[in-house]
Design an enzyme around this catalytic site. Sequence first.
Site, PDB file in Angstrom:
ATOM      1  N   CYS A 179      24.652  76.665  23.920  1.00  0.00           N
ATOM      2  CA  CYS A 179      25.202  75.320  23.756  1.00  0.00           C
ATOM      3  C   CYS A 179      26.581  75.345  23.126  1.00  0.00           C
ATOM      4  CB  CYS A 179      24.251  74.480  22.902  1.00  0.00           C
ATOM      5  SG  CYS A 179      24.832  72.811  22.572  1.00  0.00           S
ATOM      6  N   CYS A 185      21.813  76.576  19.081  1.00  0.00           N
ATOM      7  CA  CYS A 185      21.277  77.123  20.329  1.00  0.00           C
ATOM      8  C   CYS A 185      22.336  77.997  20.993  1.00  0.00           C
ATOM      9  CB  CYS A 185      20.850  75.993  21.254  1.00  0.00           C
ATOM     10  SG  CYS A 185      19.494  74.999  20.593  1.00  0.00           S
ATOM     11  N   CYS A 222      27.945  70.104  27.475  1.00  0.00           N
ATOM     12  CA  CYS A 222      27.963  69.279  26.281  1.00  0.00           C
ATOM     13  C   CYS A 222      28.764  69.936  25.166  1.00  0.00           C
ATOM     14  CB  CYS A 222      26.544  69.037  25.779  1.00  0.00           C
ATOM     15  SG  CYS A 222      25.560  68.001  26.868  1.00  0.00           S
ATOM     16  N   CYS A 243      24.985  58.976  27.392  1.00  0.00           N
ATOM     17  CA  CYS A 243      24.507  60.140  26.652  1.00  0.00           C
ATOM     18  C   CYS A 243      25.068  60.029  25.243  1.00  0.00           C
ATOM     19  CB  CYS A 243      24.968  61.422  27.337  1.00  0.00           C
ATOM     20  SG  CYS A 243      24.304  62.919  26.583  1.00  0.00           S
ATOM     21  N   CYS A 256      26.050  70.182  15.254  1.00  0.00           N
ATOM     22  CA  CYS A 256      24.601  70.366  15.306  1.00  0.00           C
ATOM     23  C   CYS A 256      24.221  71.627  14.542  1.00  0.00           C
ATOM     24  CB  CYS A 256      24.138  70.477  16.760  1.00  0.00           C
ATOM     25  SG  CYS A 256      22.336  70.630  16.935  1.00  0.00           S
ATOM     26  N   GLU A 273      31.431  63.143  20.748  1.00  0.00           N
ATOM     27  CA  GLU A 273      31.513  63.040  22.205  1.00  0.00           C
ATOM     28  C   GLU A 273      30.373  62.163  22.719  1.00  0.00           C
ATOM     29  OE1 GLU A 273      31.055  66.298  25.775  1.00  0.00           O
ATOM     30  OE2 GLU A 273      32.453  66.774  24.152  1.00  0.00           O
TER      31      GLU A 273
END
Length: 369
Positions: free
Chosen positions: A145, A142, A357, A131, A138, A118
């Site tokens: 997220c 987190c 995100c 961005c 990832c 993305e």
Amino acid sequence: MTATSSHNQTDASRSDAPTQSDSPTQARGVKPLLGLSLAELTEWVQQQGQPAYRGKQLHQWIYQQGARSLADISVFSKQWRSQVAEVPIGRSQLHYRSAAPDGTVKFLLRMQDGQIIETVGIPTEKRLTVCVSSQVGCPMACDFCATGKGGFIRNLATHEIVDQVLTVQEDFGQRVSNIVFMGMGEPLLNVENVLVAVRSLNTDVGIGQRSITISTVGIPGHIRRLADQHLQATLAISLHAPNQALREQLIPSARHYPLSALLEECRDYVKQTGRRVTFEYILLGNLNDRPEHADELAQELHGFQSHVNLIPYNPIKEVDYERPTPRRIQAFVKALQDRHIAVSVRRSRGLEADAACGQLRASQIKISA
């Protein structure tokens, strides 16, 4: 940002956590041309038996004219184009595009191996910011997220990072002015490719280093490594909490990197580079947005050459965190200002749905599954 299958988790405390740093194309020994400098492209064309000036032509066609294959470059002879037809430039395919009423556009880009990332184009009256993602997924996990809920797949190669900026630039029909490495992934766990991409975006695409921001939750030792590069780019630390206990609750990898050690490394960065550090702080309603949290944060950053960027939370379906009220946001801002901490609030931009995100990518993967 972040997303994908949650089975491939990695110990993010290790500096070498993601080991799959190359794209499938690179793994087969065919290195894409995107991301190479003018000197490197000139050397390459000469190795193919072409005159040196072809390197400058190739550089212009890749970075200014958006060539997606060598077959597109009409100034080259048909015979030579046929000889090097299998050499990839390294451009992605558009998988999905979603535009918001404010002009923000989210892109899902399909890599050669089928993985989807993305990237976001954010226009204002004077700027076009991209961005950029640095990984597929990832490993940092987190808790707030959407990308972190999906797990880690692999690092992005240099050409896959640069391609995102060219894609947005072509779609908007205007030059990109700013880049933020705040998309999917942890940039400092893909630092080799990120640094080469920053060099290419600066010298080949023509974006000033001072207009590039690299955002990280903090990987032990890597901020000093970044300082050694003497970049003019901005370092942004995803802090999100004023104390170690709350930070570990929100960022599991923080248990391997005490807040005191992270801030000490940031102070060393300021001393070595002369550049201030930005601290990103996602405000979560009734969790880290209280007056006492602002007091703690101000104490930690007292005397620090820094700036706090407050980010009101964009809710995601996977967790129950809330967006703080405007009154709580303003109270937090005032508390920092009263203690002489430079602070701003990031205005929400983007989609009414799948705004956070990684959410757009996650939703599209579910649809296609």
